[in-house]
Design an enzyme around this catalytic site. Sequence first.
Site, PDB file in Angstrom:
ATOM      1  N   ASP A  77       1.528   5.887   5.253  1.00 25.64           N
ATOM      2  CA  ASP A  77       0.383   5.004   5.453  1.00 25.64           C
ATOM      3  C   ASP A  77       0.790   3.540   5.349  1.00 25.64           C
ATOM      4  O   ASP A  77       1.829   3.190   4.800  1.00 25.64           O
ATOM      5  CB  ASP A  77      -0.743   5.312   4.465  1.00 25.64           C
ATOM      6  N   GLU A 134      -0.315   6.033  -0.199  1.00 20.62           N
ATOM      7  CA  GLU A 134       0.370   5.232  -1.223  1.00 20.62           C
ATOM      8  C   GLU A 134      -0.262   3.868  -1.407  1.00 20.62           C
ATOM      9  O   GLU A 134      -0.207   3.288  -2.493  1.00 20.62           O
ATOM     10  CB  GLU A 134       1.849   5.077  -0.844  1.00 20.62           C
TER      11      GLU A 134
END
Length: 367
Positions: A77, A134
């Site tokens: 991400d 994350e």
Amino acid sequence: MSTPKPNFLDLLTCPIGLTKQLVDIPSPSHHEEAIADAIEAALRTIEEVEVARFGNTVCARTHRGMDSRVVLAGHVDTVPLADNVPHHMEGETMFGCGTVDMKSGLAVYLNVFATLANDASLAHDLTLIAYEGEEVATEYNGLGHIQRDNPEWLAGDLALLGEPSGGMIEAGCQGSIRLRVAARGTRAHSARAWLGSNAAHTLAPVINNIAAYQPRDVEIDGCVYKEGINIVHLEAGVATNTIPDEAWLFVNYRFAPDRSSEEAMAHLREVLGEHENIDIEVDDVAGPALPGLGQPAAAALIDAVGGQVRAKYGWTDVARFSEMGTPAVNFGCGDPGFAHKPDEQCPVDQITEVAGVLRQYLTTTNS
């Protein structure tokens, strides 16, 4: 309405080309399905490799019967896009969301995993983890979910996390504690201050203790970690003619990995002291990670980077591996100062360099 064309990843292309492919698949946090689909499909084409998927976290590992196992982990991400996808090139620099944090590092890891998984020169069994969530709250972190629900995937002799580190090893990470310290008082008009109790003044001993604190420098495995206790938010006040009845601050303690979170908490509370009419609440605790450079599996990596090693001051997910008993380091491409910026960028020669170092390490037998 036409069905969107699936994204195709060529894991065997050069890491620079693979970085471009990854950057061009938008994957801000909570929108990682497309990139996870592409990574899973590509990994499933590799023979003799176990592949598993948990949500939008994709894992793969070899079972070659080697004496050691190295884990390669990177998050898929990014922060929200800033009109910076797809990628573009300016000379030898690639621009785009995720070029530094951390699709270049992930591209290197995916490429090396794919090319070495069945190569005779491989010296360590490999685990690859491409995880979601994350960049947002801990509850969404895919590596944290693996740690909780499938911890066997984190097992290894050394773990590498593809956080941007300028192509050198940033070892371990410091722990972080954040406390909310609040003082209570009695509100009154400032012209009749004796009728009240100033909460801001009540906080003064705590502020003085923090300001007078002398932090440690701690050397572990040749890496120097610099501690610090700092006020990071401070607030009080009702009106400019009123004695405040409440004042509060957040204090952040960054501590070296020779202390456990419990030991660090005890030390921080000792520094703050005990005071009447002051309440302390724990806002956040993130444990540290030891550098692990003394492990045999790390020796060849240190040699491969020419001994370029420094301590990691910020907290990263290497701490999750450390908690599971797997030493971990940060090793990735690019300047972390460009992370999260609209002009996020990475020099492509560093992608090539990191890939070469990683390949050399993974094909070197420990002696």
